[in-house]
Design a protein around this motif. Structure first.
Motif, PDB file in Angstrom:
ATOM      1  N   GLY A  28      60.934  63.411  26.007  1.00  6.02           N
ATOM      2  CA  GLY A  28      60.383  63.370  27.359  1.00  6.02           C
ATOM      3  C   GLY A  28      61.221  64.243  28.262  1.00  6.02           C
ATOM      4  N   LEU A  29      60.797  64.344  29.513  1.00  3.13           N
ATOM      5  CA  LEU A  29      61.517  65.195  30.460  1.00  3.13           C
ATOM      6  C   LEU A  29      62.952  64.704  30.633  1.00  3.13           C
ATOM      7  CD1 LEU A  29      58.766  65.722  33.192  1.00  3.13           C
ATOM      8  CD2 LEU A  29      59.577  67.369  31.475  1.00  3.13           C
ATOM      9  N   GLY A  30      63.874  65.529  30.188  1.00  5.07           N
ATOM     10  CA  GLY A  30      65.286  65.213  30.365  1.00  5.07           C
ATOM     11  C   GLY A  30      65.823  64.126  29.463  1.00  5.07           C
ATOM     12  N   ARG A  31      65.032  63.669  28.474  1.00  3.88           N
ATOM     13  CA  ARG A  31      65.497  62.592  27.600  1.00  3.88           C
ATOM     14  C   ARG A  31      65.526  63.055  26.160  1.00  3.88           C
ATOM     15  NH1 ARG A  31      62.308  57.363  25.485  1.00  3.88           N
ATOM     16  NH2 ARG A  31      64.044  56.311  24.453  1.00  3.88           N
ATOM     17  N   THR A  32      66.633  62.777  25.486  1.00  5.04           N
ATOM     18  CA  THR A  32      66.754  63.089  24.067  1.00  5.04           C
ATOM     19  C   THR A  32      67.229  61.847  23.322  1.00  5.04           C
ATOM     20  OG1 THR A  32      69.042  63.872  24.297  1.00  5.04           O
ATOM     21  CG2 THR A  32      67.275  65.528  24.522  1.00  5.04           C
ATOM     22  N   VAL A  33      66.928  61.819  22.032  1.00  2.54           N
ATOM     23  CA  VAL A  33      67.395  60.719  21.182  1.00  2.54           C
ATOM     24  C   VAL A  33      67.956  61.312  19.895  1.00  2.54           C
ATOM     25  CG1 VAL A  33      65.706  59.073  22.099  1.00  2.54           C
ATOM     26  CG2 VAL A  33      65.144  60.431  20.065  1.00  2.54           C
ATOM     27  N   ASP A  34      68.750  60.523  19.200  1.00  2.00           N
ATOM     28  CA  ASP A  34      69.230  60.939  17.886  1.00  2.00           C
ATOM     29  C   ASP A  34      68.056  60.952  16.912  1.00  2.00           C
ATOM     30  OD1 ASP A  34      71.862  61.136  18.759  1.00  2.00           O
ATOM     31  OD2 ASP A  34      72.285  59.032  18.277  1.00  2.00           O
ATOM     32  N   ALA A  35      68.035  61.933  16.046  1.00  4.14           N
ATOM     33  CA  ALA A  35      66.967  62.054  15.059  1.00  4.14           C
ATOM     34  C   ALA A  35      67.547  62.482  13.726  1.00  4.14           C
ATOM     35  CB  ALA A  35      65.917  63.067  15.521  1.00  4.14           C
ATOM     36  N   THR A  36      66.795  62.209  12.675  1.00  7.26           N
ATOM     37  CA  THR A  36      67.167  62.642  11.327  1.00  7.26           C
ATOM     38  C   THR A  36      65.971  63.321  10.685  1.00  7.26           C
ATOM     39  OG1 THR A  36      68.700  60.779  11.070  1.00  7.26           O
ATOM     40  CG2 THR A  36      68.049  61.951   9.071  1.00  7.26           C
ATOM     41  N   ARG A  37      66.170  64.510  10.154  1.00  6.32           N
ATOM     42  CA  ARG A  37      65.141  65.206   9.387  1.00  6.32           C
ATOM     43  C   ARG A  37      65.506  65.134   7.911  1.00  6.32           C
ATOM     44  NH1 ARG A  37      64.133  70.575  13.247  1.00  6.32           N
ATOM     45  NH2 ARG A  37      63.192  69.383  14.975  1.00  6.32           N
ATOM     46  N   LEU A  38      64.477  64.869   7.080  1.00 11.09           N
ATOM     47  CA  LEU A  38      64.695  64.717   5.648  1.00 11.09           C
ATOM     48  C   LEU A  38      63.544  65.356   4.889  1.00 11.09           C
ATOM     49  CD1 LEU A  38      64.894  61.554   7.105  1.00 11.09           C
ATOM     50  CD2 LEU A  38      66.435  61.355   5.142  1.00 11.09           C
ATOM     51  N   ALA A  44      35.796  79.372  10.669  1.00  8.41           N
ATOM     52  CA  ALA A  44      37.248  79.363  10.861  1.00  8.41           C
ATOM     53  C   ALA A  44      37.559  79.223  12.336  1.00  8.41           C
ATOM     54  CB  ALA A  44      37.877  80.638  10.296  1.00  8.41           C
ATOM     55  N   ASP A  45      38.731  78.743  12.629  1.00  6.70           N
ATOM     56  CA  ASP A  45      39.098  78.459  14.011  1.00  6.70           C
ATOM     57  C   ASP A  45      40.610  78.547  14.126  1.00  6.70           C
ATOM     58  OD1 ASP A  45      38.901  77.721  16.655  1.00  6.70           O
ATOM     59  OD2 ASP A  45      38.183  75.690  16.283  1.00  6.70           O
ATOM     60  N   TRP A  46      41.096  78.501  15.345  1.00  8.29           N
ATOM     61  CA  TRP A  46      42.530  78.356  15.558  1.00  8.29           C
ATOM     62  C   TRP A  46      42.756  77.151  16.445  1.00  8.29           C
ATOM     63  CZ3 TRP A  46      39.805  82.689  17.172  1.00  8.29           C
ATOM     64  CH2 TRP A  46      39.564  82.798  18.545  1.00  8.29           C
ATOM     65  N   ASN A  47      43.899  76.514  16.257  1.00  4.97           N
ATOM     66  CA  ASN A  47      44.170  75.243  16.911  1.00  4.97           C
ATOM     67  C   ASN A  47      45.566  75.280  17.540  1.00  4.97           C
ATOM     68  OD1 ASN A  47      42.948  72.261  16.840  1.00  4.97           O
ATOM     69  ND2 ASN A  47      45.162  72.098  16.692  1.00  4.97           N
ATOM     70  N   PRO A  48      45.659  75.250  18.883  1.00  6.14           N
ATOM     71  CA  PRO A  48      46.988  75.178  19.522  1.00  6.14           C
ATOM     72  C   PRO A  48      47.623  73.816  19.265  1.00  6.14           C
ATOM     73  CG  PRO A  48      45.276  75.890  21.077  1.00  6.14           C
ATOM     74  CD  PRO A  48      44.580  75.352  19.872  1.00  6.14           C
ATOM     75  N   ILE A  49      48.929  73.789  19.144  1.00 10.05           N
ATOM     76  CA  ILE A  49      49.670  72.549  18.938  1.00 10.05           C
ATOM     77  C   ILE A  49      50.235  72.099  20.281  1.00 10.05           C
ATOM     78  CG2 ILE A  49      51.569  71.455  17.708  1.00 10.05           C
ATOM     79  CD1 ILE A  49      49.227  72.382  15.936  1.00 10.05           C
ATOM     80  N   PRO A  50      49.683  71.002  20.853  1.00  6.14           N
ATOM     81  CA  PRO A  50      50.094  70.604  22.197  1.00  6.14           C
ATOM     82  C   PRO A  50      51.244  69.598  22.238  1.00  6.14           C
ATOM     83  CG  PRO A  50      48.178  69.339  21.544  1.00  6.14           C
ATOM     84  CD  PRO A  50      48.527  70.231  20.370  1.00  6.14           C
ATOM     85  N   SER A  51      51.561  68.978  21.089  1.00  7.23           N
ATOM     86  CA  SER A  51      52.568  67.916  21.095  1.00  7.23           C
ATOM     87  C   SER A  51      53.498  68.062  19.904  1.00  7.23           C
ATOM     88  CB  SER A  51      51.881  66.536  21.043  1.00  7.23           C
ATOM     89  OG  SER A  51      51.349  66.302  19.749  1.00  7.23           O
ATOM     90  N   GLY A  52      54.501  67.162  19.858  1.00  2.59           N
ATOM     91  CA  GLY A  52      55.495  67.236  18.795  1.00  2.59           C
ATOM     92  C   GLY A  52      55.242  66.311  17.634  1.00  2.59           C
ATOM     93  N   ASP A  83      57.930  58.824  14.083  1.00  4.68           N
ATOM     94  CA  ASP A  83      58.076  57.862  15.170  1.00  4.68           C
ATOM     95  C   ASP A  83      57.502  58.366  16.486  1.00  4.68           C
ATOM     96  OD1 ASP A  83      59.427  56.018  13.501  1.00  4.68           O
ATOM     97  OD2 ASP A  83      61.256  57.209  13.699  1.00  4.68           O
ATOM     98  N   ASN A  84      56.726  59.447  16.425  1.00  4.05           N
ATOM     99  CA  ASN A  84      56.109  59.988  17.641  1.00  4.05           C
ATOM    100  C   ASN A  84      54.762  60.601  17.287  1.00  4.05           C
ATOM    101  OD1 ASN A  84      55.729  60.806  20.279  1.00  4.05           O
ATOM    102  ND2 ASN A  84      56.934  62.676  20.062  1.00  4.05           N
ATOM    103  N   SER A  85      53.870  59.799  16.687  1.00  3.56           N
ATOM    104  CA  SER A  85      52.596  60.319  16.220  1.00  3.56           C
ATOM    105  C   SER A  85      51.509  59.249  16.283  1.00  3.56           C
ATOM    106  CB  SER A  85      52.727  60.833  14.777  1.00  3.56           C
ATOM    107  OG  SER A  85      51.467  61.236  14.281  1.00  3.56           O
ATOM    108  N   ALA A  86      50.393  59.568  16.948  1.00  2.00           N
ATOM    109  CA  ALA A  86      49.217  58.680  16.978  1.00  2.00           C
ATOM    110  C   ALA A  86      48.366  58.993  15.760  1.00  2.00           C
ATOM    111  CB  ALA A  86      48.428  58.891  18.267  1.00  2.00           C
ATOM    112  N   ASP A  87      48.676  58.333  14.655  1.00  2.00           N
ATOM    113  CA  ASP A  87      48.015  58.633  13.380  1.00  2.00           C
ATOM    114  C   ASP A  87      47.302  57.381  12.863  1.00  2.00           C
ATOM    115  OD1 ASP A  87      50.207  57.111  12.333  1.00  2.00           O
ATOM    116  OD2 ASP A  87      51.406  58.936  12.230  1.00  2.00           O
ATOM    117  N   SER A  88      47.070  57.298  11.550  1.00  2.00           N
ATOM    118  CA  SER A  88      46.273  56.195  11.005  1.00  2.00           C
ATOM    119  C   SER A  88      46.889  54.823  11.253  1.00  2.00           C
ATOM    120  CB  SER A  88      46.058  56.397   9.497  1.00  2.00           C
ATOM    121  OG  SER A  88      45.108  57.405   9.256  1.00  2.00           O
TER     122      SER A  88
END
Length: 221
Positions: free
Chosen positions: A126-136, A26-34, A177-182
Motif C-alpha cells: 500500500g501507499l508507504g507501507r511495506t512488509v517482510d516477504a519471502t519468494r520461493l 488474440a489480445d493484450w492484457n495490462p497488469i493492474p495489481s501485484g 497472500d495478496n490475490s483474489a483467486d479461487s
C-alpha cells in the motif's frame, strides 16, 4: 456522414477487423495489481492467446467450439464468476484434481509442493507501507514457478480438500497472500476462461514515470 463513411470505409473495415481480432483471436492484457508477483508486476502488458481453449462469439462468453485443454501451470485470463471482472491468475488444478492448502503449502492429489530457493525481501502492500516477504520456487505435479508469501498479512493460507468438478478450474495468484483467486471467488467455469497468457509484450515502471523496463520485454511465462 454518408460521404465521410464512404471516404473512410477502408479505415473503418480495418477497425472492425482489428476489434474482432482482439475479441476472438488474440489480445493484450495490462497488469493492474501485484497479485501475480513476482512473475508479473504492475505495468506489464501480457499477450493473450484467445484461441488456446475455446472459440467464442466475439464480445460474449458463448463457446462455439473447444480447441484445447487448460493445463496445470497455465497463466490464464478469465471473467470472475463473482462479478465479471477480468482477472489473470495461475491455473493450479484441473477437473478431477483434489487440492488443498495447509499453512501456505499447496497439496494436489496428495502431493505436497516442495519449496526451494527462498529469498527474503520487503514488499509494498500500500501507499508507504511495506512488509517482510519471502519468494520461493514451488514445485508440484511436475510444474514449478516462483511464488511469494507475505508476513503479517491476513489471508486464507489454508483450506480443506476440494475435488474440482468437470468443466471447472481452481486458480491462484502467485502472490499468495495478496490475490483474489479461487479461495475467495470460487472455481472458474471453462466458459469464463478468456485465454492463455503467453508472455510479456512490454512493461513500464509505474513508480518511475512509466519508464520502459526493457529487461521485461518478451519475457515468457
Amino acid at each position: 456522414m454518408r460521404r465521410w463513411i464512404k471516404a473512410n470505409k477502408g479505415f473503418l473495415v480495418l477497425l472492425v477487423c482489428f476489434g474482432l481480432f482482439r475479441t476472438a483471436v488474440a489480445d493484450w492484457n495490462p497488469i493492474p495489481s501485484g497479485s501475480m508477483r513476482p512473475n508479473l508486476v504492475e505495468g506489464d502488458v501480457v499477450f493473450v492467446n484467445r484461441l488456446a481453449y475455446n472459440v467464442k462469439i466475439p464480445l460474449t462468453d458463448v463457446v462455439l467450439a473447444p480447441l484445447g485443454e487448460p493445463q496445470r501451470g497455465d497463466v490464464v485470463t478469465f471473467s470472475s464468476p463473482l462479478d465479471g471482472t477480468r482477472l489473470i491468475k495461475r491455473l493450479v488444478a484441473v477437473p478431477g484434481d483434489t487440492v488443498e492448502m495447509r499453512d501456505e503449502v499447496l497439496i494436489i492429489n496428495g502431493e505436497a509442493a516442495r519449496y526451494d530457493a527462498p529469498q527474503a525481501l520487503q514488499e509494498a502492500v500500500g501507499l508507504g507501507r511495506t512488509v517482510d516477504a519471502t519468494r520461493l520456487t514451488e514445485q508440484v505435479q511436475g510444474h514449478e514457478r516462483r511464488v511469494q508469501w507475505l508476513h503479517g498479512v491476513t489471508a486464507r493460507s489454508s483450506f480443506d480438500p476440494v475435488t474440482v468438478p468437470a468443466g471447472e478450474y481452481l486458480v491462484l495468484g502467485d502472490n499468495r497472500d495478496n490475490s483474489a483467486d479461487s479461495r475467495y471467488i470460487g472455481l472458474v467455469p471453462r466458459h469464463l476462461l478468456i485465454g492463455r497468457a503467453l508472455g510479456v509484450l512490454v512493461s513500464a515502471d509505474t513508480d518511475r514515470y512509466f519508464m520502459p523496463r526493457f529487461e521485461r520485454f518478451g519475457q515468457a511465462l
